[in-house]
Design an enzyme around this catalytic site. Structure first.
Site, mmCIF file in Angstrom:
data_model
loop_
_atom_site.group_PDB
_atom_site.id
_atom_site.type_symbol
_atom_site.label_atom_id
_atom_site.label_comp_id
_atom_site.label_asym_id
_atom_site.label_seq_id
_atom_site.Cartn_x
_atom_site.Cartn_y
_atom_site.Cartn_z
ATOM 1 C CG HIS A 122 -1.901 1.004 1.377
ATOM 2 N ND1 HIS A 122 -1.620 2.292 1.754
ATOM 3 C CD2 HIS A 122 -3.237 0.966 1.176
ATOM 4 C CE1 HIS A 122 -2.742 3.003 1.781
ATOM 5 N NE2 HIS A 122 -3.738 2.208 1.429
ATOM 6 C CG ASP A 199 0.771 -2.396 5.879
ATOM 7 O OD1 ASP A 199 -0.166 -2.584 6.681
ATOM 8 O OD2 ASP A 199 0.651 -1.705 4.846
ATOM 9 C CD GLN A 202 -6.741 -4.514 3.996
ATOM 10 O OE1 GLN A 202 -7.694 -5.245 4.271
ATOM 11 N NE2 GLN A 202 -6.915 -3.271 3.586
ATOM 12 C CE LYS A 225 -7.032 -0.310 6.081
ATOM 13 N NZ LYS A 225 -7.695 0.304 4.940
ATOM 14 C CB CYS A 364 -3.478 3.362 -1.651
ATOM 15 S SG CYS A 364 -4.627 4.685 -1.345
HETATM 16 N N1 PLP Z 1 -1.667 -0.727 4.541
HETATM 17 C C1 PLP Z 1 -2.632 -1.445 3.945
HETATM 18 C C2 PLP Z 1 -2.323 -2.840 3.473
HETATM 19 C C3 PLP Z 1 -3.908 -0.909 3.773
HETATM 20 O O1 PLP Z 1 -4.861 -1.625 3.158
HETATM 21 C C4 PLP Z 1 -4.167 0.409 4.236
HETATM 22 C C5 PLP Z 1 -5.483 1.030 4.035
HETATM 23 O O2 PLP Z 1 -6.161 0.768 3.070
HETATM 24 C C6 PLP Z 1 -3.134 1.114 4.873
HETATM 25 C C7 PLP Z 1 -1.899 0.509 4.997
HETATM 26 C C8 PLP Z 1 -3.324 2.494 5.404
HETATM 27 O O3 PLP Z 1 -4.208 2.518 6.446
HETATM 28 P P1 PLP Z 1 -4.676 3.936 7.043
HETATM 29 O O4 PLP Z 1 -5.041 4.780 5.846
HETATM 30 O O5 PLP Z 1 -5.839 3.624 7.872
HETATM 31 O O6 PLP Z 1 -3.559 4.508 7.780
#
Ligand code: PLP
Length: 406
Positions: A122, A199, A202, A225, A364
């Site tokens: 992401h 990360d 998810q 999430k 993203c």
């Molecule tokens: N990493 C992953 C795999 C994600 O799916 C997301 C959000 O879609 C994020 C990071 C970023 O999360 P946040 O925007 O809540 O900080």
């Protein structure tokens, strides 16, 4: 053991209609809906127990601080962290990774140092590292998934070289649903003395996470999430890395003493939490964790596995649908386009007319879109309250799309 109808009744929004149809919410990968228990916790925090935290000596401040601080232990237990001292509150994974980039990597890395990451990341786990590339001359070393969308740990291990200073890797792809064996990645990286940031934005939603077993240095999660409020989240940081970190943001709460010519910082984790935090958001996040633990991760995993298998069989029956990511063990997240037909945005607009909410775009994850050779996909991402009937509603709406656009 609860059935899904009873679970759905816990989420008030799921009973509404959209465009004259029952809402079919399949955009959980972007943000999940909130159970009544979370909404109640938020309302109670504001209407009965609200005050700023850590500062006041009055009753409400003590209650608010107690409720807010209690969540640290809940997050630590939920993630299998060795202690709650490693849990830094954030507004989500983006903030967590930026904290590591600014507070740990920026003061330590230099030109030619390498960060290994996958094209499946992401942007939250890409752009902070681009900052280091732009400012310090750090080199980003990319690893690609195979044709199924799998990313075997040895591919990542092979990319680790003498100049590698960090591996920054997703635990679960938000686009393909691919699960990465982060424990194996950490073991390979540790042998070379390289820290690993995972990360977990998810993964923590769909899999049990046991940080004591994974062996990473940083693990970031997103509260919204995980059925919690927006702008809630946390990052777990190992004691070793935390001792190396400098504060990223300065202000109230993160200090012990401030004088004209000196400043002494608070102990971690508060050293990394400047200013008035998301008090009620984190309290709501704690209620979400209680809710998830009440259902139990085994129930959630079994329910989502059944949904995934059913969705896969129904979507595979549509021979004009291109689904991306064929990993056998993936989460119930499906990205697709329609052969020779409309842009992903048009598909999602038609689905929305039928009350089916999906995400359309690059999610993203533009390096992954480049790798897949498409500018955008539609993504249906399932959560703990979705049903097989909703898979049918998705398929019916996709058939309508196909009729309209072909
Ligand atoms: N990493 C992953 C795999 C994600 O799916 C997301 C959000 O879609 C994020 C990071 C970023 O999360 P946040 O925007 O809540 O900080």
């Amino acid at each position: 053991m609860r059935d899904v109808a009873a679970v759905r009744a816990d989420f008030p929004i799921l009973s509404r209609e959209v465009n004259g149809n029952p809402l079919v919410y399949l955009d959980n990968g972007a943000s999940a809906q909130k159970p009544r228990a979370v909404l109640d916790a938020v309302i109670r925090a504001y209407s009965e127990e609200y005050s700023n935290v850590h500062r006041g000596l009055h009753h409400l401040s003590s209650v608010s601080t107690e409720n807010y601080e209690a969540v640290r232990g809940k997050i630590a237990k939920f993630l299998g962290a060795p202690s709650e001292d490693g849990i830094v509150y954030t507004t989500g994974t983006t903030m967590g990774i930026n904290l590591v980039a600014y507070g740990w990597a920026m003061p330590r890395f230099g030109a030619g140092d390498e960060i290994v990451l996958s094209v499946m990341e992401h942007h939250a786990n890409i752009v902070p590292w681009h900052f280091l590339r732009e400012r310090l001359g750090v080199v980003l070393k990319w690893v690609e998934p195979d044709a199924n969308g799998d990313l075997p740990a040895d591919r990542i291990a092979e990319a680790i070289g003498p100049a590698t200073r960090l591996v920054a890797i997703t635990h679960l792809s938000n686009v393909l649903g691919t699960v990465v064996d982060v424990k194996a990645v950490c073991s390979a990286a540790r042998k070379r003395g390289v820290p690993v940031l995972v990360d977990g934005s998810q993964a923590a939603v769909h899999l049990p996470v046991d940080l004591s077993d994974i062996g990473c240095d940083f693990y970031a999660v997103t509260g919204h999430k995980l059925y919690g409020p927006s702008a809630s989240g946390a990052i777990w940081i190992s004691a070793e890395r935390m001792a190396e970190m400098r504060p990223f943001m300065g202000g109230g709460d993160m200090i012990r003493e401030v004088r004209r010519d000196s400043v002494a910082y608070n102990d971690p984790p508060m050293k990394f939490e400047a200013g008035t935090p998301g008090i009620v958001q984190q309290i709501g996040f704690g209620a979400a964790i209680d809710y998830i633990e009440g259902l139990g991760m085994p129930w959630i995993m079994e329910h989502e596995r059944r949904l995934r298998d059913y969705a896969r069989s129904r979507l595979d029956g549509l021979n004009w649908l291109n689904t991306q990511g064929r990993s056998a063990d993936k989460a119930a997240i499906f990205s697709f386009t329609i052969d020779g037909a409309a842009h992903a945005h048009d598909i999602s607009t038609v689905l929305d007319r039928k009350g089916v909410a999906v995400r359309a775009g690059h999610h993203c994850a533009q390096p992954l879109m480049d790798h897949l050779g498409t500018p955008a996909t539609c993504r249906a991402s399932f959560g703990l309250y979705n049903t097989e009937g909703e898979v049918d509603a998705l398929v019916e709406a996709l058939e309508l799309c196909h009729d309209l656009f072909s």
